[in-house]
Design a protein around this motif. Structure first.
Motif, PDB file in Angstrom:
ATOM      1  N   GLU A   1      32.811 -25.987  94.390  1.00 40.28           N
ATOM      2  CA  GLU A   1      33.980 -26.092  95.473  1.00 40.28           C
ATOM      3  C   GLU A   1      34.106 -24.585  95.798  1.00 40.28           C
ATOM      4  O   GLU A   1      33.993 -23.802  94.966  1.00 40.28           O
ATOM      5  N   TYR A   2      34.204 -24.587  97.112  1.00 40.12           N
ATOM      6  CA  TYR A   2      34.773 -23.027  97.732  1.00 40.12           C
ATOM      7  C   TYR A   2      36.065 -23.292  98.499  1.00 40.12           C
ATOM      8  O   TYR A   2      36.078 -24.137  99.267  1.00 40.12           O
ATOM      9  N   ASP A   3      36.625 -22.177  98.436  1.00 42.28           N
ATOM     10  CA  ASP A   3      37.778 -21.811  99.709  1.00 42.28           C
ATOM     11  C   ASP A   3      37.520 -20.927 100.544  1.00 42.28           C
ATOM     12  O   ASP A   3      37.340 -19.850 100.270  1.00 42.28           O
ATOM     13  N   HIS A   4      37.256 -21.455 101.711  1.00 40.52           N
ATOM     14  CA  HIS A   4      36.785 -20.530 102.881  1.00 40.52           C
ATOM     15  C   HIS A   4      37.967 -19.907 103.690  1.00 40.52           C
ATOM     16  O   HIS A   4      37.886 -19.783 104.770  1.00 40.52           O
ATOM     17  N   ALA A   5      39.106 -19.947 103.166  1.00 41.03           N
ATOM     18  CA  ALA A   5      40.394 -19.378 103.942  1.00 41.03           C
ATOM     19  C   ALA A   5      40.303 -18.246 104.489  1.00 41.03           C
ATOM     20  O   ALA A   5      40.689 -17.955 105.600  1.00 41.03           O
ATOM     21  N   VAL A   6      39.282 -17.294 103.932  1.00 39.05           N
ATOM     22  CA  VAL A   6      39.223 -16.051 104.365  1.00 39.05           C
ATOM     23  C   VAL A   6      38.497 -15.815 105.908  1.00 39.05           C
ATOM     24  O   VAL A   6      38.632 -15.170 106.665  1.00 39.05           O
ATOM     25  N   GLU A   7      37.924 -17.206 106.073  1.00 36.11           N
ATOM     26  CA  GLU A   7      37.107 -17.134 107.420  1.00 36.11           C
ATOM     27  C   GLU A   7      38.042 -18.403 108.315  1.00 36.11           C
ATOM     28  O   GLU A   7      37.471 -18.480 109.353  1.00 36.11           O
ATOM     29  N   CYS A   8      39.375 -18.694 107.942  1.00 35.34           N
ATOM     30  CA  CYS A   8      39.954 -19.521 108.910  1.00 35.34           C
ATOM     31  C   CYS A   8      41.003 -18.757 109.779  1.00 35.34           C
ATOM     32  O   CYS A   8      41.869 -19.669 110.183  1.00 35.34           O
ATOM     33  N   ASN A   9      41.061 -17.861 109.781  1.00 36.71           N
ATOM     34  CA  ASN A   9      42.047 -16.982 110.500  1.00 36.71           C
ATOM     35  C   ASN A   9      43.615 -17.151 110.472  1.00 36.71           C
ATOM     36  O   ASN A   9      44.266 -17.494 111.242  1.00 36.71           O
ATOM     37  N   TYR A  10      43.870 -17.215 109.010  1.00 36.16           N
ATOM     38  CA  TYR A  10      45.065 -17.321 108.770  1.00 36.16           C
ATOM     39  C   TYR A  10      46.011 -15.950 108.876  1.00 36.16           C
ATOM     40  O   TYR A  10      45.541 -15.150 108.743  1.00 36.16           O
ATOM     41  N   ALA A  11      47.350 -16.363 109.408  1.00 35.22           N
ATOM     42  CA  ALA A  11      48.172 -15.002 109.395  1.00 35.22           C
ATOM     43  C   ALA A  11      48.428 -14.324 108.095  1.00 35.22           C
ATOM     44  O   ALA A  11      48.192 -13.211 107.970  1.00 35.22           O
ATOM     45  N   THR A  12      48.402 -15.251 107.037  1.00 38.24           N
ATOM     46  CA  THR A  12      48.764 -14.859 105.495  1.00 38.24           C
ATOM     47  C   THR A  12      47.693 -15.680 104.714  1.00 38.24           C
ATOM     48  O   THR A  12      47.828 -17.008 104.790  1.00 38.24           O
ATOM     49  N   LEU A  13      46.712 -15.106 104.186  1.00 40.22           N
ATOM     50  CA  LEU A  13      46.141 -15.718 103.492  1.00 40.22           C
ATOM     51  C   LEU A  13      46.468 -16.541 102.373  1.00 40.22           C
ATOM     52  O   LEU A  13      47.369 -16.061 101.709  1.00 40.22           O
ATOM     53  N   PRO A  14      46.330 -17.861 102.197  1.00 40.24           N
ATOM     54  CA  PRO A  14      46.888 -18.573 101.118  1.00 40.24           C
ATOM     55  C   PRO A  14      46.226 -18.594  99.868  1.00 40.24           C
ATOM     56  O   PRO A  14      45.103 -17.699  99.626  1.00 40.24           O
ATOM     57  N   LEU A  15      46.921 -18.901  98.874  1.00 43.34           N
ATOM     58  CA  LEU A  15      46.654 -19.001  97.617  1.00 43.34           C
ATOM     59  C   LEU A  15      45.062 -19.509  97.448  1.00 43.34           C
ATOM     60  O   LEU A  15      44.768 -20.513  98.224  1.00 43.34           O
ATOM     61  N   PRO A  16      43.998 -19.331  96.461  1.00 43.48           N
ATOM     62  CA  PRO A  16      42.969 -19.824  96.191  1.00 43.48           C
ATOM     63  C   PRO A  16      43.075 -21.454  96.188  1.00 43.48           C
ATOM     64  O   PRO A  16      43.949 -21.852  95.554  1.00 43.48           O
ATOM     65  N   PHE A  17      42.416 -22.111  97.016  1.00 47.98           N
ATOM     66  CA  PHE A  17      42.147 -23.781  96.867  1.00 47.98           C
ATOM     67  C   PHE A  17      43.375 -24.185  97.308  1.00 47.98           C
ATOM     68  O   PHE A  17      43.612 -25.331  97.104  1.00 47.98           O
ATOM     69  N   GLU A  18      44.184 -23.497  98.022  1.00 52.81           N
ATOM     70  CA  GLU A  18      45.530 -24.324  98.670  1.00 52.81           C
ATOM     71  C   GLU A  18      45.250 -24.893 100.122  1.00 52.81           C
ATOM     72  O   GLU A  18      45.804 -25.605 100.396  1.00 52.81           O
TER      73      GLU A  18
END
Length: 148
Positions: A10-27
């Motif tokens: 399982e991986y959380d690719h939030a760093v590539e999702c253009n969030y204004a603030t990076l969510p916590l891992p696996f959020e």
């Protein structure tokens, strides 16, 4: 009868999702890679790896660094579906576990094993974890597994 392992990365690719603030891992932005049907990993009987991450078939006698902790609270829905867990809030903890990529490496080292001691499928799994972690950051890659 032998012991097998079903593994999901399982991986959380939030760093590539253009969030204004990076969510916590696996959020948010969770994905799952199913290795359950990879016969050479599932049925490969790499008891060094299985023993290091779970304590099952542990030939060193060293207790695992991380005891089995059931499924993660925020497991990917695909992983839960593929594992066919009837109630993900209450899985049997004696055969389910999860570890961050860094914890997998630590568990293996804790038992004194190196990658050269492990099977090709496990080495491939470790290389995949390393790649994803280098791309997505620490604590954003984990394995979820069932020992059977």
């Amino acid at each position: 009868m032998g012991t097998g392992i079903d593994v999901y990365i399982e991986y959380d690719h939030a760093v590539e999702c253009n969030y204004a603030t990076l969510p916590l891992p696996f959020e948010a932005c969770n994905e799952s890679i199913c290795l359950r049907k990879w016969v050479h990993l599932r049925s490969g009987k790499d008891y060094r790896f299985i023993g290091a991450i779970s304590g099952w078939r542990n030939e060193t006698g060293i207790p695992p660094l991380f005891p089995l902790r059931g499924l993660p609270e925020n497991a990917c829905s695909y992983t839960l579906f593929e594992m066919n867990v009837p109630d993900p809030t209450d899985p049997p903890e004696d055969c389910f576990g999860w570890l961050l990529a860094s914890e997998v490496r630590a568990a293996i080292a804790h038992h004194g094993w190196t990658r050269d001691d492990l099977s090709f499928p496990v080495e491939t799994l470790l290389n995949t974890l390393d790649f994803l972690e280098s791309r997505l950051g620490p604590d954003r890659v984990r394995i979820v597994f069932e020992i059977n």
